[in-house]
Design a protein around this motif. Structure first.
Motif, PDB file in Angstrom:
ATOM      1  N   ASN A   9      42.133 -40.410  67.221  1.00 39.16           N
ATOM      2  CA  ASN A   9      43.020 -39.647  68.329  1.00 39.16           C
ATOM      3  C   ASN A   9      41.709 -39.097  69.319  1.00 39.16           C
ATOM      4  O   ASN A   9      42.558 -38.781  70.261  1.00 39.16           O
ATOM      5  CB  ASN A   9      44.278 -38.781  67.602  1.00 39.16           C
ATOM      6  CG  ASN A   9      45.331 -39.365  67.246  1.00 39.16           C
ATOM      7  OD1 ASN A   9      45.798 -39.873  68.236  1.00 39.16           O
ATOM      8  ND2 ASN A   9      45.455 -39.318  66.329  1.00 39.16           N
ATOM      9  N   LEU A  10      40.895 -38.222  69.271  1.00 46.79           N
ATOM     10  CA  LEU A  10      39.995 -37.796  69.045  1.00 46.79           C
ATOM     11  C   LEU A  10      39.103 -38.510  70.452  1.00 46.79           C
ATOM     12  O   LEU A  10      39.066 -38.394  71.574  1.00 46.79           O
ATOM     13  CB  LEU A  10      39.238 -36.832  68.480  1.00 46.79           C
ATOM     14  CG  LEU A  10      37.503 -36.355  69.093  1.00 46.79           C
ATOM     15  CD1 LEU A  10      38.202 -35.336  69.248  1.00 46.79           C
ATOM     16  CD2 LEU A  10      36.865 -35.986  68.316  1.00 46.79           C
ATOM     17  N   THR A  35      41.979 -39.166  73.254  1.00 47.63           N
ATOM     18  CA  THR A  35      41.744 -37.895  73.885  1.00 47.63           C
ATOM     19  C   THR A  35      40.462 -37.579  75.143  1.00 47.63           C
ATOM     20  O   THR A  35      40.696 -37.098  76.724  1.00 47.63           O
ATOM     21  CB  THR A  35      41.869 -36.697  73.225  1.00 47.63           C
ATOM     22  OG1 THR A  35      43.385 -36.623  72.371  1.00 47.63           O
ATOM     23  CG2 THR A  35      42.047 -35.007  74.100  1.00 47.63           C
ATOM     24  N   ASP A  36      39.902 -38.246  74.466  1.00 45.10           N
ATOM     25  CA  ASP A  36      37.904 -38.002  74.873  1.00 45.10           C
ATOM     26  C   ASP A  36      38.397 -39.442  76.615  1.00 45.10           C
ATOM     27  O   ASP A  36      37.388 -38.695  77.626  1.00 45.10           O
ATOM     28  CB  ASP A  36      36.939 -38.642  74.657  1.00 45.10           C
ATOM     29  CG  ASP A  36      36.180 -37.425  73.295  1.00 45.10           C
ATOM     30  OD1 ASP A  36      36.694 -35.545  74.333  1.00 45.10           O
ATOM     31  OD2 ASP A  36      35.557 -37.633  72.500  1.00 45.10           O
ATOM     32  N   PHE A  84      40.704 -38.069  78.919  1.00 45.87           N
ATOM     33  CA  PHE A  84      40.186 -36.918  79.619  1.00 45.87           C
ATOM     34  C   PHE A  84      39.001 -37.032  80.848  1.00 45.87           C
ATOM     35  O   PHE A  84      39.165 -37.026  82.480  1.00 45.87           O
ATOM     36  CB  PHE A  84      39.018 -35.614  78.649  1.00 45.87           C
ATOM     37  CG  PHE A  84      38.421 -34.650  79.059  1.00 45.87           C
ATOM     38  CD1 PHE A  84      39.137 -33.514  79.682  1.00 45.87           C
ATOM     39  CD2 PHE A  84      37.195 -34.951  79.056  1.00 45.87           C
ATOM     40  CE1 PHE A  84      38.456 -32.889  80.364  1.00 45.87           C
ATOM     41  CE2 PHE A  84      36.158 -33.600  79.539  1.00 45.87           C
ATOM     42  CZ  PHE A  84      37.327 -32.864  80.235  1.00 45.87           C
ATOM     43  N   SER A 126      45.333 -29.250  79.098  1.00 43.25           N
ATOM     44  CA  SER A 126      45.763 -30.039  78.181  1.00 43.25           C
ATOM     45  C   SER A 126      44.837 -30.715  77.243  1.00 43.25           C
ATOM     46  O   SER A 126      44.399 -30.884  76.107  1.00 43.25           O
ATOM     47  CB  SER A 126      47.246 -30.444  78.873  1.00 43.25           C
ATOM     48  OG  SER A 126      47.471 -30.152  79.389  1.00 43.25           O
ATOM     49  N   LEU A 127      43.776 -30.729  77.714  1.00 38.02           N
ATOM     50  CA  LEU A 127      43.208 -32.709  76.965  1.00 38.02           C
ATOM     51  C   LEU A 127      42.301 -31.807  76.041  1.00 38.02           C
ATOM     52  O   LEU A 127      41.350 -32.100  75.375  1.00 38.02           O
ATOM     53  CB  LEU A 127      42.556 -33.468  78.186  1.00 38.02           C
ATOM     54  CG  LEU A 127      43.885 -34.650  78.440  1.00 38.02           C
ATOM     55  CD1 LEU A 127      43.562 -35.101  79.278  1.00 38.02           C
ATOM     56  CD2 LEU A 127      44.230 -35.208  76.947  1.00 38.02           C
ATOM     57  N   LEU A 178      43.324 -29.695  73.790  1.00 33.42           N
ATOM     58  CA  LEU A 178      43.858 -30.640  72.520  1.00 33.42           C
ATOM     59  C   LEU A 178      42.609 -31.227  71.517  1.00 33.42           C
ATOM     60  O   LEU A 178      42.514 -31.622  70.198  1.00 33.42           O
ATOM     61  CB  LEU A 178      44.355 -32.027  73.422  1.00 33.42           C
ATOM     62  CG  LEU A 178      44.718 -33.384  72.044  1.00 33.42           C
ATOM     63  CD1 LEU A 178      45.725 -32.361  71.196  1.00 33.42           C
ATOM     64  CD2 LEU A 178      45.480 -34.386  73.198  1.00 33.42           C
ATOM     65  N   ASP A 179      41.441 -32.066  71.940  1.00 35.12           N
ATOM     66  CA  ASP A 179      39.887 -31.459  71.336  1.00 35.12           C
ATOM     67  C   ASP A 179      39.996 -30.852  71.095  1.00 35.12           C
ATOM     68  O   ASP A 179      39.754 -30.563  69.378  1.00 35.12           O
ATOM     69  CB  ASP A 179      39.068 -31.960  72.766  1.00 35.12           C
ATOM     70  CG  ASP A 179      38.596 -33.468  73.078  1.00 35.12           C
ATOM     71  OD1 ASP A 179      39.120 -34.287  72.081  1.00 35.12           O
ATOM     72  OD2 ASP A 179      37.140 -33.066  73.620  1.00 35.12           O
ATOM     73  N   CYS A 199      49.402 -30.241  67.806  1.00 32.12           N
ATOM     74  CA  CYS A 199      48.135 -30.077  68.630  1.00 32.12           C
ATOM     75  C   CYS A 199      48.814 -30.593  69.961  1.00 32.12           C
ATOM     76  O   CYS A 199      48.371 -30.066  70.878  1.00 32.12           O
ATOM     77  CB  CYS A 199      47.504 -31.668  68.113  1.00 32.12           C
ATOM     78  SG  CYS A 199      46.165 -30.291  66.948  1.00 32.12           S
ATOM     79  N   TRP A 200      49.538 -31.669  70.154  1.00 33.27           N
ATOM     80  CA  TRP A 200      49.625 -31.936  71.325  1.00 33.27           C
ATOM     81  C   TRP A 200      50.489 -31.042  71.801  1.00 33.27           C
ATOM     82  O   TRP A 200      50.807 -30.896  73.355  1.00 33.27           O
ATOM     83  CB  TRP A 200      50.615 -33.328  71.460  1.00 33.27           C
ATOM     84  CG  TRP A 200      49.877 -34.821  71.436  1.00 33.27           C
ATOM     85  CD1 TRP A 200      49.013 -34.998  70.592  1.00 33.27           C
ATOM     86  CD2 TRP A 200      49.450 -35.320  72.584  1.00 33.27           C
ATOM     87  NE1 TRP A 200      48.354 -36.355  70.759  1.00 33.27           N
ATOM     88  CE2 TRP A 200      48.183 -36.736  72.455  1.00 33.27           C
ATOM     89  CE3 TRP A 200      49.293 -35.184  73.708  1.00 33.27           C
ATOM     90  CZ2 TRP A 200      47.721 -36.668  73.092  1.00 33.27           C
ATOM     91  CZ3 TRP A 200      48.891 -36.084  74.853  1.00 33.27           C
ATOM     92  CH2 TRP A 200      47.895 -36.584  74.122  1.00 33.27           C
ATOM     93  N   SER A 219      48.772 -27.806  73.185  1.00 29.27           N
ATOM     94  CA  SER A 219      47.873 -28.507  74.111  1.00 29.27           C
ATOM     95  C   SER A 219      48.912 -29.135  75.676  1.00 29.27           C
ATOM     96  O   SER A 219      48.761 -28.070  77.024  1.00 29.27           O
ATOM     97  CB  SER A 219      47.588 -30.015  74.163  1.00 29.27           C
ATOM     98  OG  SER A 219      46.892 -29.390  73.108  1.00 29.27           O
TER      99      SER A 219
END
Length: 315
Positions: free
Chosen positions: A65-66, A69-70, A73, A106-107, A110-111, A148-149, A152
């Protein structure tokens, strides 16, 4: 410009870090190369984790998930940046700018929250190994990710809605790579002290609280490792702690670059902060997969099986 009417039809000019054609060409190829590397490495990590049942654990669930997200992003900022570097038209609409800002906030949030959850995962795994399976059940992992989502999305929405109340006037030239909160506040016609105060207050809660939680988790992890009688030698204790070394590297890089940009008064925010922005917006997402693959034998094996050949560890 009236914040409710004319701003909606206005545009900003994203001039980037340099207006020199020669430097823009260099920046274009540099950012394009970095973007392609980021896309490939993050996609490989997601595919390796999803295709290997041995990596279907909480730690790798959050790592995938990280990476997602990256990937999201950098795709939010770099493609537009590349177009601007190659085009004479560097304009971005008011709506486009707010959209980019929303996903940026947001991202990044989230990170930050996923890193905190990963610290909790390592804390439970090392400090309470007998309870790990129940403490980090699949249901709880999904719930933590949803939280987390949710946080964010709400935080990004809050800051974006605050910015819609700002009236812009004068030059709309942004000597920056993308639409960023501090840069836009510098273009406001009136005092943004209240908005800046809200930004700092909410930012402290969203970012400093997880950082404190992560610091506490790792302090307890170190204490637990030092107290384990079955690990007598310093070298073996270091080897055990190295399971968290990759996470510590990501956390240090992430918070270090954020601090360089945002731990300063609004009036001191200037062009020099573009370098720090590149660090957290481009370099950090690019380094995350390298840090994990360099420190993780399980990832080496999974990538090797995915690619159909032994994954050679970088030295």
């Amino acid at each position: 410009v009236d914040g409710d009417n004319q701003s909606e039809n206005s545009q900003f000019l994203l001039l980037g870090m340099s207006e020199s054609p020669e430097q823009q060409r260099i920046l274009f190829w540099m950012f394009l190369s970095m973007y392609l590397v980021m896309v490939v490495e993050n996609v490989l990590i997601i595919l390796a984790i999803s295709s290997d049942s041995r990596l279907h654990t909480p730690m790798y669930f959050f790592l995938a998930n990280l990476s997602f997200t990256d990937l999201f992003f950098v795709t939010n900022t770099i493609p537009k940046m590349l177009v601007n570097l190659q085009s004479q038209n560097k304009a971005i609409s008011y709506a486009g700018c707010l959209t980019q800002l929303y996903f940026l906030v947001s991202l990044v949030t989230l990170d930050n929250l996923i890193l905190a959850v990963m610290a909790y995962d390592r804390y439970v795994a090392i400090c309470h190994p007998l309870h790990y399976v129940t403490a980090m059940s699949p249901g709880l992992c999904i719930l933590l990710l949803c939280l987390c989502w949710g946080l964010s999305v709400l935080y990004g929405l809050l800051l974006t809605l605050l910015l819609t109340r700002v009236t812009f006037c004068g030059s709309r030239k942004i000597h920056y790579l993308f639409c960023e909160m501090y840069v836009l506040l510098r273009l406001a016609c009136f005092s943004t002290h209240i908005i800046h105060t809200v930004l700092v207050a909410t930012g402290c809660f969203i970012f400093i609280s997880p950082l404190g939680f992560m610091t506490t988790s790792y302090v307890r992890i170190v204490r637990t490792i030092l107290q384990i009688p079955s690990i007598p030698s310093a070298s073996k204790k270091y080897k055990t702690f190295s399971t968290c070394a990759s996470h510590l590297g990501v956390v240090s890089l992430f918070y270090g670059t954020l601090a360089m940009v945002y731990l300063q008064p609004l009036h001191t925010y200037s062009m020099k902060d573009s370098v720090a922005t590149v660090m957290y917006a481009v370099v950090t997402p690019m380094m995350n997969p390298f840090i994990y693959s360099l420190r993780n034998k399980d990832m080496h094996g999974a990538l090797g099986r995915l690619l159909g050949r032994p994954f050679q560890r970088l030295k």
